[in-house]
Design an enzyme around this catalytic site. Structure first.
Site, PDB file in Angstrom:
ATOM      1  N   ASP A 113       0.622   2.385   2.615  1.00 29.60           N
ATOM      2  CA  ASP A 113       0.961   2.131   4.019  1.00 29.60           C
ATOM      3  C   ASP A 113       0.716   0.662   4.347  1.00 29.60           C
ATOM      4  O   ASP A 113      -0.385   0.150   4.169  1.00 29.60           O
ATOM      5  CB  ASP A 113       0.101   3.011   4.924  1.00 29.60           C
ATOM      6  N   TYR A 167       0.824  -6.780   9.325  1.00 24.82           N
ATOM      7  CA  TYR A 167      -0.285  -6.981   8.403  1.00 24.82           C
ATOM      8  C   TYR A 167      -0.098  -8.250   7.573  1.00 24.82           C
ATOM      9  O   TYR A 167      -1.067  -8.764   7.005  1.00 24.82           O
ATOM     10  CB  TYR A 167      -0.439  -5.801   7.435  1.00 24.82           C
ATOM     11  N   LYS A 219       5.926  -0.795   9.189  1.00 25.91           N
ATOM     12  CA  LYS A 219       6.021  -0.590  10.632  1.00 25.91           C
ATOM     13  C   LYS A 219       6.617  -1.812  11.306  1.00 25.91           C
ATOM     14  O   LYS A 219       6.366  -2.946  10.893  1.00 25.91           O
ATOM     15  CB  LYS A 219       4.629  -0.315  11.222  1.00 25.91           C
ATOM     16  N   HIS A 267       5.555   0.491  15.564  1.00 27.13           N
ATOM     17  CA  HIS A 267       4.111   0.335  15.446  1.00 27.13           C
ATOM     18  C   HIS A 267       3.364   0.693  16.741  1.00 27.13           C
ATOM     19  O   HIS A 267       2.312   1.332  16.698  1.00 27.13           O
ATOM     20  CB  HIS A 267       3.784  -1.099  15.027  1.00 27.13           C
ATOM     21  N   LEU A 319     -12.187   6.990   9.056  1.00 25.00           N
ATOM     22  CA  LEU A 319     -13.652   6.980   9.001  1.00 25.00           C
ATOM     23  C   LEU A 319     -14.251   6.246  10.199  1.00 25.00           C
ATOM     24  O   LEU A 319     -15.445   5.921  10.201  1.00 25.00           O
ATOM     25  CB  LEU A 319     -14.129   6.320   7.701  1.00 25.00           C
ATOM     26  N   SER A 322      -9.771   0.484   1.404  1.00 31.44           N
ATOM     27  CA  SER A 322     -10.930  -0.188   0.827  1.00 31.44           C
ATOM     28  C   SER A 322     -10.436  -1.252  -0.135  1.00 31.44           C
ATOM     29  O   SER A 322      -9.359  -1.116  -0.714  1.00 31.44           O
ATOM     30  CB  SER A 322     -11.836   0.798   0.086  1.00 31.44           C
ATOM     31  N   ASN A 377     -12.593   7.594  -2.685  1.00 28.35           N
ATOM     32  CA  ASN A 377     -11.777   8.124  -1.590  1.00 28.35           C
ATOM     33  C   ASN A 377     -10.609   8.969  -2.087  1.00 28.35           C
ATOM     34  O   ASN A 377      -9.999   9.702  -1.303  1.00 28.35           O
ATOM     35  CB  ASN A 377     -11.239   6.981  -0.727  1.00 28.35           C
TER      36      ASN A 377
END
Length: 275
Positions: free
Chosen positions: A46, A51, A76, A109, A191, A232, A241
């Site tokens: 993703d 970004y 996005k 987005h 998280l 991460s 994960n």
């Protein structure tokens, strides 16, 4: 290799339920980190135009040696796209940056209803979908009132709604609206940017399960049926994960974690965020 379960979207496209998020990963680290995720077994990546690392995601997919068809890639639309033409051009730039001829999923987005006509933007997304260059289209950070505008003004029902979800923000109302209308929920910040990992309830469940707090939290997401993509940059954490399929939470664990909801966000409120 662990087989990750898939979720079938409303147009029959199958999306891996566990993915890898690249938010806040600097471009210079993205290729290596994404390669590590692909090597660990992730097949769902993703990213987003905002970004700034789409190019590096594309490089990682190509350098992995995997067939493009075996990696599900999402991006996005930038908030700078105000019109249909802006959205179409922005999508073209994403494909060019990543070196792909299609995306598996392309999302709006943020709704930004005060800044643009979201129906016009959605109609551009529908054009992209009909062109075959995005196998599915959807939205991110949309509340039910934003979704209802699209359902009234468009012809394609969004395949997914990617929203902030974690034990401190369970988003049951938005998820229920999605279920009612055939819109899958994707959970970002699963998280709560690490905030839930020290929660006594989650630590107690993790101890009983013989797993880490992150693993039981991510397992909670999976068992609720949401699509989730932890982020991460640490190889050991990337592997941790991904290791979510050798155990399950019982009903009491699920209920206990869900009861932690306190309507607490780590990111912007979509009803107030104006980009």
């Amino acid at each position: 290799m662990t087989a990750v379960p898939t979720v079938t979207l409303n147009n029959a496209v199958r999306i891996p339920q566990l993915g890898f998020g690249t938010f806040q990963i600097p471009p210079e680290e993205t290729r290596g980190t994404t390669l590590a995720a692909l090597e660990a077994g992730y097949r769902h990546i993703d990213t987003a135009q905002m970004y700034g690392n789409e190019k590096e995601v594309g490089q990682a997919v190509r350098d992995s040696g995997l067939d493009r068809a075996d990696v599900f890639v999402t991006s996005k639309l930038t908030n700078e796209a105000r019109t249909r033409e802006d959205a179409l051009r922005a999508f073209d730039r994403s494909l060019e940056a990543m070196g792909f001829d299609h995306l598996d999923l392309f999302l709006v987005h943020w709704p930004l209803p005060a800044r643009r006509d979201v129906v016009e933007i959605w109609q551009a997304m529908e054009e992209i979908y009909r062109s075959g260059r995005a196998k599915a289209v959807g939205v991110s950070n949309f509340q039910p009132r934003h979704l209802s505008r699209l359902l009234e003004g468009g012809t394609v029902v969004p395949a997914v709604n990617q929203i902030e979800v974690h034990p401190y923000l369970t988003q049951d109302d938005v998820r229920a609206y999605g279920t009612e209308h055939g819109i899958a929920t994707e959970a970002w910040s699963p998280l709560a940017q690490g905030k839930v990992l020290d929660d006594p309830v989650i630590r107690r469940v993790a101890e009983r399960a013989g797993r880490t707090p992150a693993q039981v939290t991510l397992r909670w997401h999976l068992q609720r049926g949401d699509i989730v993509f932890p982020k991460s940059s640490t190889p050991a954490r990337i592997e941790e994960n991904f290791d979510l399929f050798g155990f399950a939470l019982d009903e009491a664990d699920m209920t206990e974690i869900s009861a932690l909801d306190r309507d607490e966000r780590t990111g912007p409120d979509p009803d107030r965020f104006d980009g």
